[in-house]
Design a protein around this motif. Structure first.
Motif, PDB file in Angstrom:
ATOM      1  N   ALA A   1       2.318  11.961  -4.203  1.00 61.02           N
ATOM      2  CA  ALA A   1       2.970  11.020  -3.288  1.00 61.02           C
ATOM      3  C   ALA A   1       1.995   9.920  -2.918  1.00 61.02           C
TER       4      ALA A   1
ATOM      5  N   TYR B   1       2.004   6.947   0.155  1.00 63.73           N
ATOM      6  CA  TYR B   1       2.753   6.516   1.331  1.00 63.73           C
ATOM      7  C   TYR B   1       1.810   5.825   2.304  1.00 63.73           C
ATOM      8  N   PRO B   2       2.329   5.036   3.243  1.00 64.45           N
ATOM      9  CA  PRO B   2       3.726   4.569   3.311  1.00 64.45           C
ATOM     10  C   PRO B   2       4.031   3.585   2.185  1.00 64.45           C
ATOM     11  N   ASN B   3       5.264   3.517   1.807  1.00 63.87           N
ATOM     12  CA  ASN B   3       5.690   2.603   0.748  1.00 63.87           C
ATOM     13  C   ASN B   3       7.078   2.067   1.106  1.00 63.87           C
TER      14      ASN B   3
ATOM     15  N   SER C   1       3.910  -0.533   2.574  1.00 65.12           N
ATOM     16  CA  SER C   1       2.881  -0.472   3.601  1.00 65.12           C
ATOM     17  C   SER C   1       2.771  -1.823   4.289  1.00 65.12           C
TER      18      SER C   1
ATOM     19  N   ILE D   1      -2.834   2.747   2.190  1.00 65.00           N
ATOM     20  CA  ILE D   1      -1.935   3.756   1.649  1.00 65.00           C
ATOM     21  C   ILE D   1      -2.690   5.078   1.553  1.00 65.00           C
TER      22      ILE D   1
END
Length: 307
Positions: free
Chosen positions: A234, A236-238, A240, A245
């Motif tokens: 993973a 994330y955030p995506n 951003s 990240i």
């Protein structure tokens, strides 16, 4: 047999042509590089060697409704092995008017088990050409792209083509990129897709990435089934909004590489000391390809938007 699009759709509706997983060869890597640095890797997911003389790779160029050129494969691909077809242009060609069609780099051709036919041929693809792998002249065993559709420059990920919108400036995914079949894909595409969503089955790498040609990790391999189960990753955030990240995996991360949408390597994080989570900071606004490298030559690619 050179299928037209209606014939292709009709044939693939027949139950007799259904393909089992790990039962026949499929396209495992697609290299659409600069100039004529282009190649296709095929993977044998079975426990037996396969005679390739029964197979033909067709190119359906620029949205054509039938094959425009093709090459008959030769040789034998070993059990759980690969066969690499590379563009066969070994010298520069003068096209007139000051234009030149360049030779393939010797480094690229060195990966070849087979060189393609002279132009026109399937490995002169340039991002908007569908590829169809046919067996015994009648059975379609894999499809790359969407036959009969002209996507323009290339297939991409914008909403107009049925893909998830991740922001402006989305790159053309099948042009000037290497695409590598995901580890858990165990058979070819045997039904023409409604839309060609590249991210469904392919990891997207930057242009002229050839280092893994001739090797493919797949869940069909007995060793893979026992030792190399799919890794959950993973990023994330995506999207951003902070320029930071977090990269995670449920297995030890060996390396993280981050490329800009134009193909520039901007981060190469190695020696992560057994980490399964790593933060990447100070990314400016744009689209990035984040590649998570784990044991077994497995790479998991994520596309990330930073506002």
């Amino acid at each position: 047999m050179r299928f037209t699009l209606p014939q292709l759709i009709l044939v693939l509706m027949l139950p007799a042509l259904a393909q089992a997983q790990c039962d026949d060869i499929f396209i495992s890597e697609y290299c659409e590089g600069t100039g004529n640095n282009k190649g296709i890797e095929f993977y044998n997911p079975t426990g037996d060697a396969i005679d390739l003389s029964a197979y033909q790779l067709q190119r359906w160029s620029n949205g054509e409704g039938t094959a425009t050129d093709w090459v008959d494969l030769i040789g034998t691909v070993e059990a759980y092995g690969t066969w690499v077809l590379v563009n066969g242009q070994t010298e520069d060609v003068d096209l007139g008017g000051g234009a030149t069609s360049p030779a393939v780099d010797p480094e690229m051709q060195a990966y070849a088990d087979q060189l393609d036919n002279p132009y026109p041929a399937p490995t002169y693809m340039n991002g908007d050409d569908a590829l169809v792998l046919v067996k015994d002249g009648a059975t379609v065993v894999d499809i790359f792209g969407k036959p009969g559709e002209d996507p323009g420059v290339a297939w991409t990920n914008d909403e107009a083509n049925g893909f998830i919108d991740i922001g402006d400036g989305a790159p053309w995914l099948t042009s000037n990129h290497t695409l590598r079949r995901k580890y858990d894909v165990m058979q070819g595409v045997t039904v023409p897709p409604v839309t060609f969503n590249t991210f469904m089955e392919w990891d997207t790498l930057v242009v002229n990435t050839w280092d893994n040609l001739g090797m493919h990790s797949c869940a069909c391999s007995p060793n893979s089934m026992l030792e190399l189960e799919p890794v959950q990753t993973a990023v994330y955030p995506n999207p951003s909004t902070t320029g930071q990240i977090v990269v995670e995996a449920d297995e030890t991360i060996q390396r993280i590489t981050v490329y800009s949408a134009s193909g520039q390597l901007i981060r190469d994080e190695q020696h992560l000391l057994g980490a399964r989570q790593f933060a990447i900071r100070e990314l400016t606004a744009g689209i990035y390809f984040v590649n998570i490298h784990v044991a077994g030559d497995r790479t998991y690619a994520h596309q990330v938007l930073v506002h």
